[in-house]
Scaffold this motif. Structure first.
Motif, PDB file in Angstrom:
ATOM      1  N   UNK A 132       9.986 -50.594 -72.690  1.00 26.27           N
ATOM      2  CA  UNK A 132       9.781 -51.898 -73.487  1.00 26.27           C
ATOM      3  C   UNK A 132      10.044 -51.648 -74.777  1.00 26.27           C
ATOM      4  N   UNK A 133       9.194 -50.328 -75.075  1.00 19.25           N
ATOM      5  CA  UNK A 133       9.045 -49.399 -75.775  1.00 19.25           C
ATOM      6  C   UNK A 133      10.745 -49.193 -76.219  1.00 19.25           C
ATOM      7  N   UNK A 134      11.650 -48.387 -75.963  1.00 15.48           N
ATOM      8  CA  UNK A 134      12.823 -48.012 -76.433  1.00 15.48           C
ATOM      9  C   UNK A 134      13.646 -49.605 -76.385  1.00 15.48           C
ATOM     10  N   UNK A 135      13.665 -50.269 -75.902  1.00 19.42           N
ATOM     11  CA  UNK A 135      14.073 -51.855 -76.148  1.00 19.42           C
ATOM     12  C   UNK A 135      13.695 -52.312 -77.836  1.00 19.42           C
ATOM     13  N   UNK A 136      11.763 -52.285 -77.958  1.00 19.14           N
ATOM     14  CA  UNK A 136      11.441 -53.034 -79.490  1.00 19.14           C
ATOM     15  C   UNK A 136      12.453 -52.035 -79.990  1.00 19.14           C
TER      16      UNK A 136
ATOM     17  N   UNK B 278       1.345 -45.227 -79.657  1.00 23.33           N
ATOM     18  CA  UNK B 278       1.547 -46.840 -78.984  1.00 23.33           C
ATOM     19  C   UNK B 278       1.567 -46.566 -77.506  1.00 23.33           C
ATOM     20  N   UNK B 279       1.836 -45.275 -77.358  1.00 21.04           N
ATOM     21  CA  UNK B 279       2.481 -45.243 -76.418  1.00 21.04           C
ATOM     22  C   UNK B 279       1.616 -45.173 -74.687  1.00 21.04           C
TER      23      UNK B 279
ATOM     24  N   UNK C  26       4.273 -50.576 -91.893  1.00 25.41           N
ATOM     25  CA  UNK C  26       4.884 -51.191 -91.780  1.00 25.41           C
ATOM     26  C   UNK C  26       5.708 -51.478 -90.113  1.00 25.41           C
ATOM     27  N   UNK C  27       6.114 -49.776 -90.278  1.00 26.45           N
ATOM     28  CA  UNK C  27       6.564 -49.442 -88.411  1.00 26.45           C
ATOM     29  C   UNK C  27       5.376 -49.624 -87.217  1.00 26.45           C
ATOM     30  N   UNK C  28       4.510 -49.538 -88.035  1.00 26.80           N
ATOM     31  CA  UNK C  28       3.733 -50.170 -86.750  1.00 26.80           C
ATOM     32  C   UNK C  28       4.072 -52.055 -86.046  1.00 26.80           C
TER      33      UNK C  28
ATOM     34  N   UNK D 135       4.832 -56.401 -81.765  1.00 19.21           N
ATOM     35  CA  UNK D 135       5.067 -57.486 -80.428  1.00 19.21           C
ATOM     36  C   UNK D 135       5.098 -56.938 -79.215  1.00 19.21           C
ATOM     37  N   UNK D 136       5.971 -55.277 -79.485  1.00 22.65           N
ATOM     38  CA  UNK D 136       5.716 -55.648 -77.485  1.00 22.65           C
ATOM     39  C   UNK D 136       4.176 -54.332 -77.596  1.00 22.65           C
ATOM     40  N   UNK D 137       4.200 -53.755 -78.541  1.00 25.08           N
ATOM     41  CA  UNK D 137       3.052 -52.895 -77.949  1.00 25.08           C
ATOM     42  C   UNK D 137       1.469 -53.181 -78.054  1.00 25.08           C
ATOM     43  N   UNK D 138       1.378 -54.632 -78.536  1.00 25.15           N
ATOM     44  CA  UNK D 138       0.509 -55.444 -78.123  1.00 25.15           C
ATOM     45  C   UNK D 138      -0.729 -54.656 -78.924  1.00 25.15           C
ATOM     46  N   UNK D 139      -0.585 -53.328 -80.389  1.00 27.65           N
ATOM     47  CA  UNK D 139      -1.912 -52.780 -80.311  1.00 27.65           C
ATOM     48  C   UNK D 139      -1.879 -53.417 -82.273  1.00 27.65           C
TER      49      UNK D 139
END
Ligand code: AMP
Length: 404
Positions: free
Chosen positions: A26-30, A75-76, A101-103, A108-112
């Motif tokens: 998921x993170x790779x896709x984001x 994030x992981x 801005x990177x975070x 939306x993917x990390x939900x953090x």
């Protein structure tokens, strides 16, 4: 779409993908969605080790991709909703904003959730965000301590600490604030530091706060076939002098400094002498005999530093030295190459540093074209760098400015 901004030497043509490094699909896709297809060299090394939880000192230039290198493992590993678990400390507001801005791009993917605590802006919006107990705080030290003092921010549950541009963070200006923050953090944590340079006194301080850190050096090998390491220090005009003093302190070998104006040569002479350096100078107000003596004393090792204006230095046989500093960009590419060639003769290795301001960007480009590669951007301890125009992850051009 992301349109670049990564220096050529960092572009990764390796076949590895982010998921090979241990990040989730998921993170790779984001990451793909923001056009991060392959990891850069620093990401390749740091991400797997950071995922294992080891403390790291990463030696890396600005623009090497370190933001993602430290952010992605965090994030992981973080599980959201447990209060602030990660703290990223940055020396300037602009660097903090870039990390934020990177975070945000991955939120939306990390939900953090994250908050950016920097000075120069109102406290209130930061306080409101802090009430939501963000998972990650990105901050400059002063504003963070302000919030901690008012009890609007809590950092006692931080398990991941990042010091970005650690050479700035641990120099004398910032050190008291950093020490205060470190006192407030749990000792049980993972610490990652990133720095463009690591002078030994800073390295010693850094290691005091880490547990058996692994050091990984990602600095591009700036040395040419002739053994010259080129370095470019881009600073604000008013920081030129501070940068020169800082470089002289950092590099201990014999040093030849080229300056355009004799007033600068005289100023530097007085300043360096006052600080106990063995220094001499040659410019048009010095007699021929004095100039010859100045050269001889550098050659014999009686003096370590020689300050020379262009005019005085031209056509003179300059002895082999370890470090050339251009105080201001040389007037032509030929002059740059010629001066750099004064160091690293034969098998020797040498450093050619140039201190310049943003006004010299065109000249910098010409030198880079002649060398066939970029001049590695470096930062001097205690001197805030001028950071060049960059591209945000959303592809919008912004100008990074000095904000602190
Ligand atoms: P940094 O050193 O983190 O400031 O990154 C420098 C620039 O490279 C930024 O514009 C990043 O968005 C970009 N960047 C970092 N890593 C990658 C990557 N793996 N692929 C593409 N661009 C990247």
């Amino acid at each position: 779409m992301f349109t670049g901004g990564l220096p050529q030497e960092n572009v990764c043509s390796a076949d590895r993908s982010f998921s090979d490094l241990g990040l989730s699909p998921r993170l790779t896709e984001a990451l793909r969605e923001i056009s991060f297809f392959n990891p850069t060299p620093i990401q390749n090394e740091v991400i797997p080790r950071a995922l294992e939880g080891v403390d790291l000192i990463g030696l890396a230039q600005t623009g090497s991709g370190k933001t993602a290198a430290f952010s992605l493992p965090i994030l992981a590993r973080i599980e959201g909703g447990r209060g602030t678990q990660a703290l990223v400390l940055c020396p300037t507001r602009e660097i903090a904003l870039q990390t934020k801005s990177f975070l945000d791009a991955l939120e939306p993917t990390s939900q953090l959730s994250s908050v950016c605590l920097i000075g120069g802006v109102k406290m209130e919006p930061q306080i409101s965000k802090l009430r939501t107990k963000p998972d990650i705080i990105v901050a400059t030290p002063g504003r963070l301590l302000d919030h901690v003092g008012r009890r609007t921010a809590r950092i006692d549950r931080v398990r991941y600490l990042v010091l970005d541009e650690a050479d700035h963070m641990l120099d004398l200006g910032f050190l008291p604030q950093i020490l205060r923050v470190l006192e407030l953090l749990p000792t049980e944590r993972q610490t990652m530091m990133f720095s463009a340079t690591m002078p030994s006194q800073i390295d010693r301080i850094a290691r005091r706060f880490m547990s058996e850190p692994e050091q990984i050096d990602f600095r591009p090998d700036g040395r040419t076939a002739e053994g010259i390491e080129h370095r470019l220090y881009l600073v604000q005009p008013e920081s030129m002098r501070a940068c020169l003093i800082s470089l002289v302190e950092q590099e201990q070998g014999s040093t030849l400094i080229f300056l355009r104006r004799k007033v600068d040569a005289e100023w530097a002479y007085k300043q360096l002498k006052k600080e106990g350096h063995k220094v001499d100078r040659m410019h048009s107000d010095r007699s021929q005999r004095q100039r010859v003596e100045a050269l001889a004393s550098l050659r014999s090792g009686k003096k370590r530093i020689l300050l020379a204006t262009n005019v005085a230095a031209r056509g003179i046989d300059i002895p082999v030295i370890e470090h050339i500093i251009n105080y201001g960009i040389p007037e032509s590419v030929e002059e740059y190459v010629h001066r750099a060639g004064r160091t690293a003769r034969g098998d020797a290795e040498g450093v050619a540093s140039t201190i310049a301001t943003w006004k010299s960007k065109e000249e910098v480009r010409m030198i880079e074209r002649a060398l066939g590669r970029p001049l590695p951007r470096c930062t001097a301890p205690g001197v805030e760098p001028y950071v060049e125009r960059k591209t945000t992850i959303r592809g919008r051009k912004i100008r990074r400015r000095r904000l602190l």
